[in-house]
Design a protein around this motif. Structure first.
Motif, PDB file in Angstrom:
ATOM      1  N   UNK A  87      12.976  74.866  40.150  1.00 26.48           N
ATOM      2  CA  UNK A  87      13.758  74.240  41.219  1.00 26.48           C
ATOM      3  C   UNK A  87      14.103  75.253  42.316  1.00 26.48           C
ATOM      4  N   UNK A  88      14.446  76.464  41.915  1.00 23.39           N
ATOM      5  CA  UNK A  88      14.839  77.496  42.882  1.00 23.39           C
ATOM      6  C   UNK A  88      13.690  77.887  43.806  1.00 23.39           C
ATOM      7  N   UNK A  89      12.459  77.777  43.313  1.00 19.76           N
ATOM      8  CA  UNK A  89      11.303  78.187  44.110  1.00 19.76           C
ATOM      9  C   UNK A  89      11.119  77.304  45.338  1.00 19.76           C
ATOM     10  N   UNK A  90      11.751  76.152  45.359  1.00 23.31           N
ATOM     11  CA  UNK A  90      11.700  75.301  46.552  1.00 23.31           C
ATOM     12  C   UNK A  90      12.522  75.897  47.690  1.00 23.31           C
ATOM     13  N   UNK A 103      11.284  85.025  48.963  1.00 20.06           N
ATOM     14  CA  UNK A 103      11.398  86.469  48.758  1.00 20.06           C
ATOM     15  C   UNK A 103      12.842  86.841  48.513  1.00 20.06           C
ATOM     16  N   UNK A 104      13.037  87.966  47.805  1.00 19.96           N
ATOM     17  CA  UNK A 104      14.381  88.468  47.570  1.00 19.96           C
ATOM     18  C   UNK A 104      14.664  88.666  46.094  1.00 19.96           C
ATOM     19  N   UNK A 105      15.658  89.515  45.821  1.00 19.63           N
ATOM     20  CA  UNK A 105      16.152  89.703  44.453  1.00 19.63           C
ATOM     21  C   UNK A 105      17.289  88.707  44.275  1.00 19.63           C
ATOM     22  N   UNK A 106      17.022  87.653  43.500  1.00 17.01           N
ATOM     23  CA  UNK A 106      17.954  86.536  43.387  1.00 17.01           C
ATOM     24  C   UNK A 106      18.604  86.532  41.999  1.00 17.01           C
ATOM     25  N   UNK A 107      19.941  86.525  41.979  1.00 16.32           N
ATOM     26  CA  UNK A 107      20.697  86.440  40.733  1.00 16.32           C
ATOM     27  C   UNK A 107      21.389  85.082  40.670  1.00 16.32           C
ATOM     28  N   UNK A 108      21.172  84.378  39.563  1.00 15.19           N
ATOM     29  CA  UNK A 108      21.754  83.048  39.374  1.00 15.19           C
ATOM     30  C   UNK A 108      22.649  83.082  38.137  1.00 15.19           C
ATOM     31  N   UNK A 109      23.896  82.640  38.304  1.00 12.93           N
ATOM     32  CA  UNK A 109      24.850  82.604  37.198  1.00 12.93           C
ATOM     33  C   UNK A 109      25.298  81.159  36.997  1.00 12.93           C
ATOM     34  N   UNK A 110      25.130  80.663  35.779  1.00  9.35           N
ATOM     35  CA  UNK A 110      25.493  79.279  35.475  1.00  9.35           C
ATOM     36  C   UNK A 110      26.424  79.256  34.267  1.00  9.35           C
ATOM     37  N   UNK A 111      27.551  78.564  34.388  1.00  7.46           N
ATOM     38  CA  UNK A 111      28.461  78.377  33.261  1.00  7.46           C
ATOM     39  C   UNK A 111      28.503  76.897  32.903  1.00  7.46           C
ATOM     40  N   UNK A 112      28.762  76.633  31.620  1.00  4.85           N
ATOM     41  CA  UNK A 112      28.765  75.252  31.120  1.00  4.85           C
ATOM     42  C   UNK A 112      29.885  75.098  30.098  1.00  4.85           C
ATOM     43  N   UNK A 113      30.703  74.077  30.287  1.00 10.87           N
ATOM     44  CA  UNK A 113      31.775  73.779  29.337  1.00 10.87           C
ATOM     45  C   UNK A 113      31.735  72.295  28.988  1.00 10.87           C
TER      46      UNK A 113
END
Length: 284
Positions: free
Chosen positions: A52-55, A59-69
């Motif tokens: 999904x993110x590739x849409x 380019x770039x150094x991409x950091x994705x943080x996801x939390x779930x409760x």
């Protein structure tokens, strides 16, 4: 639009007793390097997230943080393992007899030992989880892209200003250089005639100090860079190559000319090219 490789976006959602929070940030990188951190219980969604993110990112150094409760009351079952409890009790009894220590184990004590009570989470439909996660993920991506576009527009404006300044420098060199060549031709012609009675050598030298070709290529590179910036899109790699070519042409001018005025202009031009190249490194 032009995008910077630096950006940030965040979003969260609470729905059906579940909470998802998504945070995306990025910095410069030659390629697209994604790092996705999410809870183990939803780790099976990483491929979906990456795709999904590739849409939104090239380019770039991409950091994705996801939390779930999960706040629902029926999302887990507590299981009592009587076999494990019995083993613990047998060992406690054996230790009490061996060391002559009273066995004063309480029920609450047993609950602190591993594996006597275990929590088993209910199976969750992956499609249902993804359907909920994609909402904040998409919103975070859009905010992330907006921040990159905003920064990209600022970079574009600065780059266009520098390109205009560079073009003025080149035009000034173009204005001065014919007189420089003519002066050299006149001086060398006279010296050669005094020594050899011929003017062949001065023509060769005059060609060596002529920078017409470099000027034409520089103007072409500057105009191309400006056109590419105004057209928008992912332009970082292409512009980096053109900036290298501009730097090469400015170096050639500096090596050819023997004029303090042109050297000063060429140094100013080269300085601006370096600044442009640094700024281009920030573009997607």
């Amino acid at each position: 639009m032009i995008k910077s490789m630096t950006g940030f976006g965040r979003s969260e959602i609470v729905e059906n007793d579940r909470k998802f929070a998504v945070e995306i940030k990025s910095v410069n990188h030659r390629f697209c390097d994604m790092s996705i951190k999410l809870p183990k219980k939803i780790s099976f969604l990483e491929t979906n997230i990456r795709t999904y993110l590739k849409k939104y990112v090239e380019r770039g150094k991409v950091d994705v943080f996801i939390t779930y409760e999960d706040y629902s009351s029926d999302n887990a079952n507590i299981r009592y393992n009587d076999d494990v409890a019995r083993v613990y009790m047998n060992y406690f009894k054996r230790m009490s007899e061996e060391f002559e220590i009273p066995m004063d184990i309480k029920l609450t004590d047993l609950g602190n030992y591993p594996e006597i009570f275990t929590i088993e989470e209910e199976n969750v439909d992956p499609d249902e989880l993804w359907k909920q996660l994609v909402v904040p993920l998409d919103e975070a991506c859009r905010r992330f892209v907006e921040s990159r576009e905003k920064e990209g527009e600022n970079l574009k404006k600065d780059l266009v200003d520098k390109l205009d300044s560079m073009k003025r420098n080149v035009e000034r060199i173009e204005e001065i250089s014919p007189k420089l060549v003519a002066d050299y031709r006149e001086k060398l012609t006279e010296k050669v005639r005094e020594l050899l009675g011929t003017a062949r050598v001065e023509v060769i030298y005059a060609d060596k100090i002529c920078v017409d070709e470099e000027i034409v290529r520089l103007i072409s590179h500057i105009d191309s860079t400006k056109d590419i910036l105004l057209a928008g899109g992912s332009v970082g790699r292409k512009l980096d190559f053109i900036a290298q070519e501009m730097n090469r042409e400015s170096n050639t001018i500096l090596s050819k000319v023997n004029s303090l005025e042109i050297s000063d202009i060429a140094i100013s031009l080269k300085t601006n090219i370096e600044k442009v190249r640094e700024q281009i490194q920030n573009l997607e």
